[in-house]
Enzyme design. Structure first.
Site, PDB file in Angstrom:
ATOM      1  N   TRP A  56       2.051  -2.732   0.504  1.00 14.83           N
ATOM      2  CA  TRP A  56       0.734  -1.931   0.199  1.00 14.83           C
ATOM      3  C   TRP A  56      -0.232  -2.799  -0.532  1.00 14.83           C
ATOM      4  O   TRP A  56      -1.347  -2.778  -0.342  1.00 14.83           O
ATOM      5  CB  TRP A  56       1.275  -0.806  -0.755  1.00 14.83           C
ATOM      6  CG  TRP A  56       0.181  -0.073  -0.922  1.00 14.83           C
ATOM      7  CD1 TRP A  56      -0.554   1.003  -0.389  1.00 14.83           C
ATOM      8  CD2 TRP A  56      -0.435  -0.015  -2.341  1.00 14.83           C
ATOM      9  NE1 TRP A  56      -1.805   1.612  -1.138  1.00 14.83           N
ATOM     10  CE2 TRP A  56      -1.488   0.961  -2.273  1.00 14.83           C
ATOM     11  CE3 TRP A  56      -0.348  -1.002  -3.651  1.00 14.83           C
ATOM     12  CZ2 TRP A  56      -2.408   1.305  -3.444  1.00 14.83           C
ATOM     13  CZ3 TRP A  56      -1.054  -0.662  -4.686  1.00 14.83           C
ATOM     14  CH2 TRP A  56      -2.180   0.470  -4.452  1.00 14.83           C
ATOM     15  N   HIS A  57       0.267  -3.563  -1.474  1.00 17.46           N
ATOM     16  CA  HIS A  57      -0.482  -4.519  -2.085  1.00 17.46           C
ATOM     17  C   HIS A  57      -1.188  -5.474  -1.344  1.00 17.46           C
ATOM     18  O   HIS A  57      -2.741  -5.879  -1.800  1.00 17.46           O
ATOM     19  CB  HIS A  57      -0.095  -5.264  -3.259  1.00 17.46           C
ATOM     20  CG  HIS A  57       0.438  -4.263  -4.381  1.00 17.46           C
ATOM     21  ND1 HIS A  57       1.691  -3.674  -4.349  1.00 17.46           N
ATOM     22  CD2 HIS A  57       0.090  -3.909  -5.605  1.00 17.46           C
ATOM     23  CE1 HIS A  57       1.884  -2.886  -5.308  1.00 17.46           C
ATOM     24  NE2 HIS A  57       0.858  -2.937  -6.188  1.00 17.46           N
ATOM     25  N   GLY A  58      -1.188  -5.904  -0.164  1.00 17.79           N
ATOM     26  CA  GLY A  58      -1.794  -6.917   0.368  1.00 17.79           C
ATOM     27  C   GLY A  58      -1.111  -7.389   1.614  1.00 17.79           C
ATOM     28  O   GLY A  58       0.356  -7.225   1.838  1.00 17.79           O
TER      29      GLY A  58
ATOM     30  N   PHE B 205      -6.603  -4.677  -3.717  1.00 19.76           N
ATOM     31  CA  PHE B 205      -5.674  -3.879  -2.984  1.00 19.76           C
ATOM     32  C   PHE B 205      -6.114  -2.696  -2.274  1.00 19.76           C
ATOM     33  O   PHE B 205      -5.508  -1.928  -1.543  1.00 19.76           O
ATOM     34  CB  PHE B 205      -4.591  -3.555  -3.912  1.00 19.76           C
ATOM     35  CG  PHE B 205      -4.143  -4.685  -4.590  1.00 19.76           C
ATOM     36  CD1 PHE B 205      -3.991  -6.076  -3.835  1.00 19.76           C
ATOM     37  CD2 PHE B 205      -3.824  -4.783  -5.992  1.00 19.76           C
ATOM     38  CE1 PHE B 205      -3.326  -7.186  -4.587  1.00 19.76           C
ATOM     39  CE2 PHE B 205      -3.371  -6.004  -6.731  1.00 19.76           C
ATOM     40  CZ  PHE B 205      -3.242  -7.094  -6.079  1.00 19.76           C
TER      41      PHE B 205
END
Lengths: 542, 424
Positions: free
Chosen positions: A326-328, A542
């Site tokens: 999800w962060h990248g 993000f």
């Protein structure tokens, strides 16, 4: 537009507050519309090209949610199909903007197909507004609820949270957006909101931006092939972990403060995570709204702990792996998520094992708690290097440095600084001559083996320095010893939270008095004078 | 106390505190924004806060038709008052800054042209500005013509309200003013411990004492330039020879091409040159494995210029000179360690040439006649000449290695240490 910009502080915020307060006196709906428009303007300030995307996402999910609710949620015909379709569209949107390049690049490497996609500009906050709406769709399916288009639009686009969270839950926010008391001008709300905002602004502009220059050089060097030694690697890990915490928790505080000024409470997102004594506790205190989302909409959906121990641990790893992703779109985030999943599985395993062992004396339990805290601390900060590293090879290089595989020696610049400090202390008047001579004899020649020119106060190439150590000590002291913003502001009831927290020492408990007014004014002045240049929040990416 | 009183006290007190900071800084003017001289940075200050803002805000006062862009080499070396800048180019402003990346140069060019339409930009190009991220204090919001631009008034307010400015104001009594402008012709006077500030550069007592004369200063500059890029050392030869093999390098060259396009589309004539660093510095390139990179970079520059020139009409002109080789200037002898009396004519250190060299460069690239007995390249580097240029440089480099054995040994000694530290 950034919260820590003059444009926001001196133009956008006063105008938006004044407009909302004025309009809510006539019709609350007008204030909702005003805030929704202001939020779109806030978003569009960054990139107008992505406003239609945000609007389309809001409209699509509003109608999809309404259609699911009209069919009676999970009991209704076609509701599941609608839900699955809507969630798929959301994930496809996110996938297209955020993960397409990553996917193609990996396929390219794997198959040697020489396919290239142009790098796309990631729409700001897309992860946040997509997840917020996926949660809304799932909830509406589970327990049908229908809202007006305007409050829903504000719920998604609400400017305090739009760019970097906290991830809002519609059941917490929608009643507030439609309550007549919201958006009304109240001095008490303004006082509390201003204080929380000031704390957040100080965290960001003074603390996080203060240590930021020391956090990056080692990662930049490692990306180019440099293998940092143990001291440099831990210095970089600590600096980045502290920068990230004060940056993101500062942003969250600012969001809560802004919302409180408008009379709307938002969920707490950070509660002294670095004081955690275990990895489980850490994740209950770090980015709490994301943890809640992952728990409710991924971990439980996967089966949670209902399908046996092995499956439970696998679910934990998968959930955290997705949390990392999800962060990248990068393997470093995937690895970081997987590592945290493993940490959590290990932690749960240890608890299960510990339950079968005799309880032991109190002192032993205290030692165990202290050891748990130390282990958690090292694990969390060690894992930040993976999170921050530019790519997997540099993550490996720094991790090797952390565990001493690149050597323990101080970097030359630090040796030079240490020798210079030893010579200065040895010659200081207040130091007894015998002690001074001993210091100079033992440490004054630490830089003797260095080629002339390295160190000696030069700034270039310094990967750990005295100033960095002072910054780290100060920020660790705050992170470990100071109460968190929610504790300080308990009296204001500004945060939405399910669980109680211990009150802070009396002198740190906020109250409306001259002492606090002066302190908050000082915080604001210190923050404003630290805004020499506009600095983005780390979580914007993000 | 009531909430209303609390809010009022907070806002009034915070405003008063910030107002006091602004007033104090505006009065002290620690960055000298109120009195910017015509010729800036011939003898630049030691690095200090505010250099970036000072350059940015100078533009509106100077309203230049010509600018000098580049890194500290152009900042130190190109004098806006050089004879080669004839009246038709006036006013000339040097906005070069130490550590600028090529992308930052592009944004700076756009900024200046947005404030004061330009006729000519003279750009000193350096390999390092294509490898590094650039200055950390570079703030696009302070510049005009980009998506993050803020109104100039807000930029000034932010600058005057900053604690860096406050610290500089408080320390202003101890700080120095701008270095001496060029006053006399002829070779620079040799610096001594008693008279540390020479004509075109500044060597402090401390530097002289610590660094064994100019050779010490050379060491310092080389460490600053190489030691801070430890991770870039000893690149894989296959990737070093291909500029596009690295995404950062690719992005830097794309920025360069955008700069060329911008200049073309806005009618700005471009005269660019590769900085004439000292031969010893070029030897560093070879020792740390950058020689293939240096050649690939030069090829990339030439290709980019050629591509842009091919795209459109011949005006405004774009030309690129290569002074980054071995010639009478760059092979000047370096004073020995401990020699406090000898001072190089053409160089402050091996990375930075003197304004006398700058004068020759300006005359050469603008076509003005300067009687200088130095065989710098007569004509721009193009696709047709680059292979011969690079081959000649390789030969020259081998010759330099044979003749300057002490210099090479000095570099290799330091490099052996760095190699251990870098673990490569």
């Amino acid at each position: 537009m950034l919260f820590n910009s003059y444009t926001f502080l001196f133009a956008f915020l006063p105008i938006v507050l004044a407009g909302a307060f004025a309009l809510s006196r006539y019709r609350p709906n007008l204030a909702v519309a005003w805030l929704a428009l202001a939020s779109l303007f806030f978003y569009g300030w960054w990139s107008w090209r992505h406003v239609p995307l945000l609007l389309a996402s809001i409209a699509f999910n509003f109608f999809a949610g309404d259609a699911i609710a009209r069919r009676g949620g999970k009991n209704g015909a076609l509701a599941f199909g609608l839900l699955a379709g809507a969630v798929a569209v959301n994930l496809a949107l996110l996938g297209y903007f955020k993960y397409a390049g990553f996917l193609v690049a990996n396929l390219d490497t794997l198959l040697g197909a020489d396919v290239r996609v142009e790098a796309m500009v990631l729409p700001l906050g897309i992860s946040f507004f997509t997840f917020t709406q996926v949660a809304y769709l799932v909830d509406v399916y589970r327990d049908p609820a229908r809202y007006g288009a305007l409050p829903y639009g504000l719920f998604v686009s609400y400017f305090p949270h739009l760019i970097a969270g906290p991830i809002l839950h519609h059941r917490e926010m929608m009643p507030q957006f439609t309550a007549p008391s919201s958006f009304r001008f109240q001095w008490a709300n303004l006082a509390a909101g201003l204080t929380i905002f000031a704390i957040g602004l100080f965290k960001k502009t003074v603390l996080a931006d203060g240590i930021a220059p020391y956090a990056s050089p080692v990662y930049a060097q490692a990306a180019q092939g440099y293998a940092p030694g143990m001291v440099e690697a831990w210095g970089a890990a600590f600096s980045f972990g502290l920068q990230l915490y004060f940056d993101f928790s500062g942003y969250s505080d600012m969001a809560v403060g802004l919302s409180k000024m408008l009379g709307v409470r938002m969920p707490v997102n950070f509660e002294s995570p670095y004081k955690a004594t275990s990895m489980i506790v850490f994740w209950r205190r770090w980015h709490m709204t994301l943890s809640r989302f992952l728990r409710d909409y991924v971990y439980i959906v996967l089966g949670g702990n209902r399908r046996g121990t092995t499956r439970r641990y696998a679910n934990l790893v998968v959930t955290m792996l997705l949390g990392g992703l999800w962060h990248g779109a990068a393997w470093t985030f995937v690895l970081w998520g997987a590592v945290h999943g493993a940490f959590l599985a290990f932690n749960h395993g240890w608890i299960a094992l510990r339950a079968r062992l005799p309880k032991g004396p109190r002192w032993l339990r205290n030692v165990g708690t202290a050891a748990g805290a130390a282990l958690t601390f090292l694990a969390v900060f060690g894992a930040w290097t993976i999170f921050r590293a530019d790519d997997l090879p540099s993550a490996v290089r720094i991790t090797r440095g952390l565990i001493g595989m690149n050597g323990f020696a101080l970097p030359p610049s630090a040796l030079a600084e240490a020798a210079e400090a030893a010579r200065a202390i040895g010659q200081a008047r207040f130091v007894p001559s015998a002690v001074g001579q001993w210091i100079v004899a033992h440490f004054g020649a630490l830089d003797a083996g260095l080629p002339i020119g390295i160190g000696r106060g030069r700034s270039a190439g310094v990967l750990i320095s005295k100033a960095q150590i002072v910054w780290m000590a100060a920020l660790f002291a705050i992170a470990w010893l100071a109460p968190n913003t929610r504790q300080i502001m308990l009296r204001a009831e500004a945060f939405l939270a399910q669980h109680p927290v211990p009150p802070p020492p009396a002198f740190l408990a906020w109250r409306i008095d001259v002492r606090w007014a002066v302190a908050v004014a000082l915080l604001i002045a210190a923050s404003l004078t630290s805004m020499t240049r506009v600095s983005e929040f780390l979580y914007f990416q993000f | 106390m009531e909430a209303r009183g609390y809010v009022i006290v907070v806002l009034v007190l915070a405003t008063a505190l910030c107002g006091a900071v602004v007033a104090f800084n505006a009065r002290v003017d620690p960055y000298g924004l109120a009195a910017i001289p015509d010729r800036t940075n011939v003898a630049p200050d030691a690095p200090r806060p505010g250099a970036f803002f000072r350059k940015v805000l100078t533009v509106r006062q100077a309203m230049p038709r010509t600018i000098v862009l580049g890194t500290s080499r152009a900042e130190f070396g190109i004098d806006p008052g050089a004879p080669g800048f004839t009246a038709e180019y006036s006013p000339v402003l040097n906005v070069a800054l130490g550590g600028l990346s090529i992308e930052q140069m592009r944004l700076m060019l756009i900024h200046v042209n947005s404030v004061s339409p330009l006729r000519l930009a003279v750009i000193g190009l350096d390999l390092e500005s294509f490898l590094d991220a650039g200055r950390t204090d570079f703030d696009p919001a302070a510049l005009e013509g980009n998506t993050q631009s803020e109104p100039p008034l807000l930029v000034r307010l932010r600058l005057h309200m900053s604690r860096e400015a406050l610290a500089a104001s408080l320390a202003s009594s101890a700080s120095t003013t701008l270095g001496p402008a060029r006053a006399t012709a002829g070779p620079p006077a040799a610096p001594t411990a008693a008279r540390p500030s020479a004509r075109n550069w500044r060597i402090t007592d401390r530097a002289l004492r610590l660094w064994e004369g100019q050779h010490g200063l050379i060491w310092v500059a080389e460490y600053d330039n190489f030691y801070s890029r430890m991770g870039l050392f000893f690149p894989d030869e296959a990737t070093a020879a291909r500029w596009d093999a690295d995404p950062q390098r690719r992005a830097a060259m794309a920025s360069f091409r955008q700069l060329l396009h911008y200049a073309r589309s806005h009618g700005i004539e471009l005269r660019m040159f590769i900085s004439p660093v000292h031969a010893r510095y070029l030897e560093w390139y070879r020792e740390v494995g950058w020689w293939p990179l240096y050649e690939a970079w030069k090829r990339g520059l030439v290709d980019s210029v050629d591509a842009v020139v091919q795209e459109g009409p011949q005006q405004p002109a774009i030309a690129l000179w290569d002074f980054g080789g071995f010639h009478a200037i760059s092979t000047e002898s370096v004073p020995a360690v401990g020699d406090h009396r000898t001072h190089m004519r053409w160089y402050r250190d091996t990375s930075h040439y003197s304004p006398d060299v700058g004068d020759i460069i300006v005359a050469r690239i603008l076509g003005g006649g300067v009687a200088a007995p130095v065989p710098l390249p007569e004509s721009p580097m193009t696709k047709a000449t680059i292979d011969a240029d690079l081959a000649r440089a390789r030969d020259d480099e081998m010759r330099f290695r044979r003749h300057a054995r002490d210099e090479v040994a000095d570099i290799e000694h330091i490099l052996a240490y760095m190699r251990r530290v870098a673990k490569r």
